[in-house]
Design a protein around this motif. Structure first.
Motif, mmCIF file in Angstrom:
data_model
loop_
_atom_site.group_PDB
_atom_site.id
_atom_site.type_symbol
_atom_site.label_atom_id
_atom_site.label_comp_id
_atom_site.label_asym_id
_atom_site.label_seq_id
_atom_site.Cartn_x
_atom_site.Cartn_y
_atom_site.Cartn_z
ATOM 1 N N MET A 162 20.580 -29.020 -11.719
ATOM 2 C CA MET A 162 22.041 -29.156 -11.764
ATOM 3 C C MET A 162 22.763 -27.944 -11.159
ATOM 4 O O MET A 162 23.990 -27.932 -11.082
ATOM 5 C CB MET A 162 22.524 -29.419 -13.185
ATOM 6 C CG MET A 162 22.107 -30.780 -13.692
ATOM 7 S SD MET A 162 22.949 -31.252 -15.201
ATOM 8 C CE MET A 162 24.561 -31.739 -14.590
ATOM 9 N N ILE A 163 21.995 -26.933 -10.732
ATOM 10 C CA ILE A 163 22.627 -25.857 -9.954
ATOM 11 C C ILE A 163 23.206 -26.496 -8.677
ATOM 12 O O ILE A 163 24.281 -26.166 -8.234
ATOM 13 C CB ILE A 163 21.596 -24.751 -9.621
ATOM 14 C CG1 ILE A 163 21.197 -24.022 -10.902
ATOM 15 C CG2 ILE A 163 22.144 -23.786 -8.573
ATOM 16 C CD1 ILE A 163 20.134 -22.949 -10.724
ATOM 17 N N GLU A 164 22.470 -27.470 -8.146
ATOM 18 C CA GLU A 164 22.899 -28.110 -6.893
ATOM 19 C C GLU A 164 23.396 -29.538 -7.037
ATOM 20 O O GLU A 164 24.149 -30.007 -6.204
ATOM 21 C CB GLU A 164 21.714 -28.132 -5.909
ATOM 22 C CG GLU A 164 21.457 -26.838 -5.214
ATOM 23 C CD GLU A 164 20.267 -26.988 -4.282
ATOM 24 O OE1 GLU A 164 20.456 -27.538 -3.182
ATOM 25 O OE2 GLU A 164 19.151 -26.584 -4.677
ATOM 26 N N TYR A 165 22.906 -30.256 -8.035
ATOM 27 C CA TYR A 165 23.223 -31.685 -8.136
ATOM 28 C C TYR A 165 23.959 -32.014 -9.434
ATOM 29 O O TYR A 165 23.719 -31.382 -10.463
ATOM 30 C CB TYR A 165 21.941 -32.530 -8.060
ATOM 31 C CG TYR A 165 21.161 -32.297 -6.788
ATOM 32 C CD1 TYR A 165 21.585 -32.867 -5.584
ATOM 33 C CD2 TYR A 165 20.023 -31.490 -6.790
ATOM 34 C CE1 TYR A 165 20.889 -32.630 -4.408
ATOM 35 C CE2 TYR A 165 19.317 -31.260 -5.622
ATOM 36 C CZ TYR A 165 19.754 -31.826 -4.431
ATOM 37 O OH TYR A 165 19.064 -31.584 -3.277
ATOM 38 N N PRO A 166 24.828 -33.038 -9.397
ATOM 39 C CA PRO A 166 25.637 -33.334 -10.592
ATOM 40 C C PRO A 166 24.901 -34.086 -11.702
ATOM 41 O O PRO A 166 25.442 -34.225 -12.791
ATOM 42 C CB PRO A 166 26.785 -34.175 -10.037
ATOM 43 C CG PRO A 166 26.250 -34.781 -8.788
ATOM 44 C CD PRO A 166 25.235 -33.844 -8.234
ATOM 45 N N THR A 167 23.709 -34.582 -11.437
ATOM 46 C CA THR A 167 22.975 -35.241 -12.527
ATOM 47 C C THR A 167 21.608 -34.572 -12.714
ATOM 48 O O THR A 167 20.996 -34.139 -11.746
ATOM 49 C CB THR A 167 22.715 -36.741 -12.238
ATOM 50 O OG1 THR A 167 22.400 -36.871 -10.868
ATOM 51 C CG2 THR A 167 23.878 -37.610 -12.613
ATOM 52 N N PRO A 168 21.145 -34.535 -13.957
ATOM 53 C CA PRO A 168 19.846 -33.895 -14.204
ATOM 54 C C PRO A 168 18.708 -34.847 -13.861
ATOM 55 O O PRO A 168 18.922 -36.053 -13.730
ATOM 56 C CB PRO A 168 19.879 -33.657 -15.713
ATOM 57 C CG PRO A 168 20.731 -34.766 -16.240
ATOM 58 C CD PRO A 168 21.753 -35.063 -15.189
ATOM 59 N N GLN A 219 26.885 -25.317 -9.128
ATOM 60 C CA GLN A 219 28.075 -26.058 -8.692
ATOM 61 C C GLN A 219 28.662 -26.940 -9.790
ATOM 62 O O GLN A 219 29.768 -27.434 -9.657
ATOM 63 C CB GLN A 219 27.711 -26.940 -7.493
ATOM 64 C CG GLN A 219 27.364 -26.143 -6.265
ATOM 65 C CD GLN A 219 27.097 -27.072 -5.086
ATOM 66 O OE1 GLN A 219 27.868 -27.987 -4.801
ATOM 67 N NE2 GLN A 219 25.989 -26.858 -4.405
ATOM 68 N N PHE A 220 27.881 -27.165 -10.870
ATOM 69 C CA PHE A 220 28.350 -28.105 -11.892
ATOM 70 C C PHE A 220 28.189 -27.561 -13.317
ATOM 71 O O PHE A 220 27.553 -28.197 -14.162
ATOM 72 C CB PHE A 220 27.598 -29.441 -11.753
ATOM 73 C CG PHE A 220 27.670 -30.020 -10.379
ATOM 74 C CD1 PHE A 220 28.809 -30.719 -9.979
ATOM 75 C CD2 PHE A 220 26.633 -29.851 -9.468
ATOM 76 C CE1 PHE A 220 28.901 -31.243 -8.690
ATOM 77 C CE2 PHE A 220 26.709 -30.369 -8.183
ATOM 78 C CZ PHE A 220 27.858 -31.070 -7.790
ATOM 79 N N PRO A 221 28.768 -26.395 -13.592
ATOM 80 C CA PRO A 221 28.542 -25.791 -14.916
ATOM 81 C C PRO A 221 29.008 -26.678 -16.069
ATOM 82 O O PRO A 221 28.303 -26.809 -17.077
ATOM 83 C CB PRO A 221 29.327 -24.482 -14.876
ATOM 84 C CG PRO A 221 30.106 -24.468 -13.620
ATOM 85 C CD PRO A 221 29.576 -25.529 -12.727
ATOM 86 N N GLU A 222 30.190 -27.301 -15.914
ATOM 87 C CA GLU A 222 30.696 -28.106 -17.034
ATOM 88 C C GLU A 222 29.847 -29.350 -17.242
ATOM 89 O O GLU A 222 29.599 -29.756 -18.376
ATOM 90 C CB GLU A 222 32.147 -28.517 -16.803
ATOM 91 C CG GLU A 222 33.089 -27.337 -16.917
ATOM 92 C CD GLU A 222 34.394 -27.588 -16.210
ATOM 93 O OE1 GLU A 222 34.898 -28.734 -16.264
ATOM 94 O OE2 GLU A 222 34.909 -26.647 -15.569
ATOM 95 N N LYS A 223 29.418 -29.938 -16.132
ATOM 96 C CA LYS A 223 28.570 -31.137 -16.249
ATOM 97 C C LYS A 223 27.250 -30.772 -16.923
ATOM 98 O O LYS A 223 26.733 -31.529 -17.752
ATOM 99 C CB LYS A 223 28.303 -31.754 -14.879
ATOM 100 C CG LYS A 223 29.513 -32.510 -14.352
ATOM 101 C CD LYS A 223 29.131 -33.506 -13.271
ATOM 102 C CE LYS A 223 30.266 -34.491 -13.052
ATOM 103 N NZ LYS A 223 30.700 -34.552 -11.665
#
Ligand SMILES: Nc1ncnc2c1ncn2[C@@H]1O[C@H](COP(=O)(O)OP(=O)(O)OP(=O)(O)O)[C@@H](O)[C@H]1O
Ligand SMILES: CC(=O)C(=O)O
Ligand SMILES: [K+]
Ligand SMILES: [Mg+2]
Length: 521
Positions: free
Chosen positions: A396-402, A431-435
């Motif tokens: 999830m550093i790079e992508y919005p889903t795990p 890029q997606f800390p909250e997600k």
């Protein structure tokens, strides 16, 4: 005899959410819990304590200072805390209103703060998303940068009623690369030749050159050794030594980040030459610790702990520096020595962290899951909170889903009863800390719910009981008493919560149900 009470308190503690005053220093852990319910003619006081300096951990339920209350009829009037008024923080209150007590999250969430999350609004979004602890890593950034983050978190707590704690993590003095001459990363390709050098360079660095912080590096390493960057994210083979320079060929390509950890392996084992003698707390770490004490951080996490001695030393240093400080010391378990001395280290500490990033560079990767399980189990038995950290949601550093595998990993940590889960790069520079935080929160909630549905709460193993018959009787009595106390604590907490958030009409009914449930147990 106290051992089984001790054990039981800790095993159940994660299931007891702590009442929190918005401005009080929150605990990582759910076992220090004291509150009272005041109803006409009764003052019910519940205390679950795990303070290592006081008596052994225990749960005490009293009515007007005596015994455990029976099934008398109570009518709710007011709720108040023992020493100060007790309230839950805003996030817990919102969760309670939305889901009710039974669905309140127990697993605490730690977020490493970095460039992606250091702004006030970004920190607020994390607090809304359930961040319980903001971690600052002294490996990166300046003290002024960290100070600003601390001030923003404090402001958030004061102005908006959150209860986010601050954890400062030391750099430690293991071998690591320099800061890449200011570049944010460096890509090593398969077969490329790179130079690792102990020379001091002026920026910018010569091409394909990495500086190393440990002076003995070029002497300790041998041709044929395998050099691992960041626990194996990138690998090299040592092909030549020329004075302070070590030439290496890249065998596993990848991205190297500034100040990444370096380890070298020979014949399948980690090489620990003179670097094993490096101090756990370096001179820079002591300055950072002074900074942390001055800023009043809530936790200091010590990297690469090797023995209990360093923890004791640090604790007395903190006590001497600030008399009424309640800074908790967290031992990071990320070295072979820390595994060897696990129990004494955890006993000496206020909590532990399974720091899987560096741990995975010191022991074979396939041994990390069993090491994690062991550390969590020892923490449960010794009644210390434990954080599971590193690569929980790395993609999830790079992508919005795990990935499915990441979700399974998070679930397993919750299932093992870790007290807290930690985001590193995911929240620091992803890029997606909250997600990522949302994933941790929702998976934690789901697994906790699953536990309740499966009624697995009781299944924690008890330590070996004494061998003589008499000892067994004592153990059994203690275990039953502790179970009863905790069950009551749980249910009182439920009642308390209902009163607190204005849903007091159920109070009578629930009290009757819970007390009769207790007496039926
Ligand atoms: N304060 C910061 N400033 C800039 N980058 C940061 C900061 N904190 C973390 N990062 C970035 O996030 C990454 C992951 O953070 P993390 O705290 O896990 O550090 P780490 O270098 O892997 O070391 P550790 O073993 O101490 O966890 C770091 O490698 C770094 O690139
Ligand atoms: C968190 C940390 O220090 C590690 O995983 O190495
Ligand atoms: K660190
Ligand atoms: Mg580490």
């Amino acid at each position: 005899m106290s051992q089984s009470l001790h054990m039981f308190t800790s095993s159940r503690s994660r299931y007891l959410p702590l009442p929190k005053h918005p401005y009080s220093k929150p605990s990582l852990f759910n076992s220090d819990c004291r509150f009272s319910i005041i109803v006409p003619r009764h003052s019910i006081s519940i205390r679950a304590s795990s303070d290592p300096n006081s008596s052994p951990p225990h749960v005490l339920v009293t009515d007007n200072g005596k015994g455990v209350p029976g099934t008398s009829e109570f009518t709710p009037a007011a709720v108040s805390g023992t020493d100060s008024s007790l309230e839950v923080d805003t996030v817990t209150e919102a969760e309670l209103k939305e889901n009710g007590f039974r669905s309140t999250r127990r697993t605490k969430l730690v977020c490493t703060i970095g460039p992606s999350t250091c702004g006030f609004e970004q920190l607020e979004s994390l607090a809304v998303g359930g961040m319980n602890v903001a971690r600052i890593n002294m490996c990166h950034g300046t003290r002024d940068w960290h100070k600003q983050v601390i001030q923003r978190v404090r402001r958030l707590n004061e102005e908006k009623g959150y209860a986010v704690a601050i954890m400062m993590d030391t750099e430690g003095s293991e071998i690591h690369m320099g800061d890449l001459g200011g570049a944010s990363s460096a890509k090593a390709e398969d077969g490329e030749i790179w130079t690792f050098s102990v020379r001091a360079f002026d920026a910018p660095l010569p091409e394909h050159t990495i500086s190393v912080n440990y002076d003995g590096f070029a002497e300790d390493v041998r041709v044929g050794d395998e050099l691992l960057v960041d626990g194996g994210m990138v690998r090299f083979e040592v092909i030549e030594k020329i004075g302070p320079d070590v030439k290496c060929r890249c065998t596993d390509p990848g991205l190297m980040l500034p100040r990444a950890n370096l380890t070298f392996w020979r014949g399948g084992s980690l090489v620990r030459e003179r670097n094993a003698m490096l101090p756990t707390i370096s001179s820079k770490d002591w300055l950072d610790i002074d900074f942390g004490i001055a800023e009043g951080v809530d936790f200091i996490a010590i990297s690469f702990v090797k023995s209990a001695e360093v923890i004791n030393h640090l604790k007395s240093y903190i006590a001497a520096r600030s008399r009424d400080s309640d800074i908790a010391v967290i031992a990071k378990i990320e070295s072979i020595d820390s595994l060897t001395n696990l129990e004494e280290i955890i006993r000496a500490s206020d909590g532990a962290m399974v720091a899987r990033g560096d741990l995975g560079a010191q022991i074979p990767l396939e041994q990390v899951p069993s090491a994690q399980q062991k550390i969590v189990q020892v923490c449960r038995q010794l009644n210390r909170p434990v954080i599971v950290a590193s690569q929980l949601l790395e993609s999830m550093i790079e992508y919005p889903t795990p990935t499915r595998a990441e979700v399974a990993d998070v679930s397993e940590a919750v299932r093992q009863r870790a007290d807290a889960l930690m985001l590193s790069g995911e929240s620091a520079m992803g890029q997606f800390p909250e997600k990522a935080l949302t994933v941790l929160r929702s998976v934690s909630l789901r697994i906790e719910k699953w536990w309740r549905e499966e009624k697995r709460r009781e299944s924690m193993e008890l330590p070996e009981v004494g061998s003589s018959f008499q000892d067994c009787i004592s153990e059994e009595i203690c275990t039953s008493a502790a179970k009863m106390g905790l069950l009551m604590l749980c249910d009182f907490r439920c009642l308390y919560t209902h009163v607190l958030i204005g849903n007091s009409k159920d109070f009578d009914q629930q009290f009757k149900e819970s007390t009769s449930k207790c007496s039926n147990q």
